[in-house]
Design an enzyme around this catalytic site. Structure first.
Site, PDB file in Angstrom:
ATOM      1  CE  LYS A   1      -3.971   1.895   2.600  1.00  0.00           C
ATOM      2  NZ  LYS A   1      -4.798   1.755   3.824  1.00  0.00           N
TER       3      LYS A   1
ATOM      4  CB  SER B   1      -8.373   0.887   5.873  1.00  0.00           C
ATOM      5  OG  SER B   1      -9.055   2.111   5.801  1.00  0.00           O
TER       6      SER B   1
ATOM      7  CB  SER C   1      -8.206   3.597   2.871  1.00  0.00           C
ATOM      8  OG  SER C   1      -7.312   2.993   3.782  1.00  0.00           O
TER       9      SER C   1
END
Lengths: 96, 471
Positions: free
Chosen positions: B79, B178, B154
């Protein structure tokens, strides 16, 4: 509904440059969110101790010694600054 | 044979048997990304050269018959709010569009040490603030199961990368769901570890008392392998703790007590989601587990308290982006105040500014007690709810999300409706517990995730419980 003046004050505290339109938009949206958050008022929190952290931890400390092995990282960190002079980060003058 | 579909163990075996080389494997993934990333947009950047170079080193070790580290040659995606030295780390923000990571996050260092090949950095909601990955400054990620829908957020890029076979596993971060929400929406396994189980050093801070890094993978075994690789105390993160190692737990399904909180099955849940989750719970009951209805009485306050604590911590953390030390800096500024306000006004996107505003408001003089302090007290109530429940049960089963993956654009104009998607996941972060998102069925072609919540540091327990679903 929170006032336009309040939104402007918060933006100033947060150092966020917002346009007039954005101020109006956030005034509406923040009011809507705060209306939802009002429900916290119903929770029975008498005699409840606040939790700021999920783990019960005491202060964690280390020896205050410079780590000389990180010189290369320090160089890279400085290079990330937008304005640099002789290993100093330059800012606008603060004193008139 | 399509080698992009292999599990971590199959990859290790294949490399050892010389069925394929690390470079061939890496190239297969890179080719897939090249072909399909334009449509899915899971990756913000792909480090083709670096990945091949890492793979070549593994092949060299193999050819010399050297002993290999545990994840030698296994590709992965990270990420883009987790630092990989030498690669850009944007947090999907204009603020960090040109920021090069000066060092490795501890988790990245651990993966590299074990021989992982880092393919690239995945898309996210800007600074991890969002539930759909639409808040990325560089464009939304699409759900590989239906590209007209969001992948969740997210960590939407990390989940979509695994679902689209761009990588066998990825790392994400979870502040209020997330990792788990995108895992559920994309149909992959995602683990949010106990607070403190995994070092946060090198993770761009969002809400520090809630943030945790964790793995997303195609199956539980891979998820478990990665969790056990990245966990542990780190002197560079003072909130990390030594993971209490117990012997291998043998979960006996017939001794298992599963709690199902009644507050999680109320109005607002999609009936198809509810049905899929109840069927999954029934499956455990049929295997012999004892299912008990439990109550987490303060659930109704969780989201409200979360949306005070989260923006409050975020507003403090994001004060570091000042246009001076690093990141976007507005040149056209008359004085120091304008450097701050213009750099931040232009560098941050809409949702990030919204949270900074909300957090600054909640912490400002006159409102602190009514909002922030009250939320911290509600946090205690939420934590107590779980502690009481875990006196009676071993694990808690809930849905991950009340809704199926929604259409891109459906909720983006209405921030509150987007926040409500997190209603089943935020309490877990408030209490610091570990939780697994497990794909347990589909409605049409849209995946549904079951949430398995465990006691602190019982990650390996909930992973073992999850495995039984597929037996």
């Amino acid at each position: 509904m929170i006032s336009k003046k309040e939104v402007e004050h918060v933006a100033q505290l947060a150092r966020l440059g917002l346009s007039d339109n954005e101020i109006k938009e956030y005034q509406k949206e923040l009011s809507q969110i705060l209306d939802y958050i009002e429900k916290l008022g119903k929770a029975d929190i008498s005699d409840v101790i606040p939790t700021s952290h999920a783990l019960e931890m005491k202060n964690v400390s280390r020896k205050d010694e410079p780590d000389l092995s990180s010189a290369e990282t320090v160089k890279k960190l400085l290079e990330a600054a937008p304005d640099l002079e002789d290993n100093y980060i330059k800012v606008k003058s603060i004193l008139k | 044979m399509d080698i992009t579909g292999l599990t971590i163990n199959q990859i290790k075996k294949g490399l050892r048997n010389k069925d394929f080389s690390a470079v061939e494997l890496c190239q297969c993934f890179l080719d897939g990304i090249k072909k399909k990333n334009k449509e899915i947009f899971a990756f913000l950047s792909v480090d083709e050269q670096g990945a091949i170079l890492q793979a070549e080193k593994i092949d060299e070790s193999i050819s010399k018959n050297e002993s290999l580290p545990s994840l030698a040659g296994v590709p992965c995606a990270i990420k883009d709010n987790i630092l990989v030295e030498g690669l850009k780390c944007t947090a999907a923000s204009k603020m960090l569009e040109n920021y090069n990571a000066p060092y490795n996050a501890t988790v990245v260092g651990k993966l590299k040490k074990e021989g992982c090949v880092i393919l690239g950095k995945t898309n996210l909601d800007e600074f991890a603030m969002g539930s759909s990955t639409e808040n990325s400054a560089f464009g939304p990620t699409k759900n590989p199961n239906d590209p007209s829908r969001v992948p969740g957020g997210s960590s939407g890029g990390s989940a979509a990368a695994v679902a689209a076979d761009f990588a066998p596993f990825s790392l994400g971060s979870d502040t209020g769901g997330s990792i788990r929400l995108p895992a559920s929406f994309c149909g992959v396994v995602g683990l949010k570890p106990t607070y403190g189980a995994v070092s946060r050093y090198g993770l761009i801070a969002f809400a520090s008392s809630l943030d945790q890094i964790g793995p997303l993978a195609r199956n539980i075994e891979d998820c478990q392998t990665i969790f056990n690789t990245i966990k542990g105390k780190d002197p560079l993160d003072s909130t990390s703790v030594e993971f209490p190692e117990k012997g291998k737990e043998d979960i006996k399904i017939e001794n298992l007590r599963i709690g199902v909180p009644k507050e999680y099955f109320v109005e607002g849940i999609d009936p198809e989601v509810e049905k899929t989750i109840k069927e999954a719970i029934l499956k455990y009951e049929k295997m012999g587990a004892k299912i008990e209805e439990i109550s987490l009485p303060n659930t109704e306050y969780a989201l409200a308290a979360y949306y005070i604590i989260n923006p409050s911590e975020a507003s403090a953390n994001l004060a570091r982006f000042d246009g001076i030390k690093y990141g976007f800096s507005e040149k056209n500024a008359k004085n120091l105040f304008e450097v701050y306000s213009k750099s931040r006004g232009k560098g941050f996107g809409k949702e990030v500014r919204r949270r900074i505003m909300l957090g600054t408001f909640a912490l400002s003089s006159g409102y602190y007690d009514a909002y922030y302090l009250r939320s911290l007290k509600v946090r205690t109530l939420l934590k107590n709810d779980f502690e009481n429940a875990f006196k009676k049960v071993d694990a808690i089963f809930t849905p991950i999300s009340p809704v199926l993956p929604f259409k891109i654009g459906e909720k983006i104009e209405d921030p509150l409706s987007m926040y409500l998607v997190d209603i089943y996941t935020v309490s877990v972060n408030m209490a610091g517990l570990p939780a697994l998102s497990l794909p347990v069925g589909k409605v049409g072609n849209l995946p549904v995730g079951l949430q398995i919540i465990g006691k602190p540091f019982q990650e390996n327990n909930i992973l073992e419980i999850g495995k039984r679903f597929y037996e």
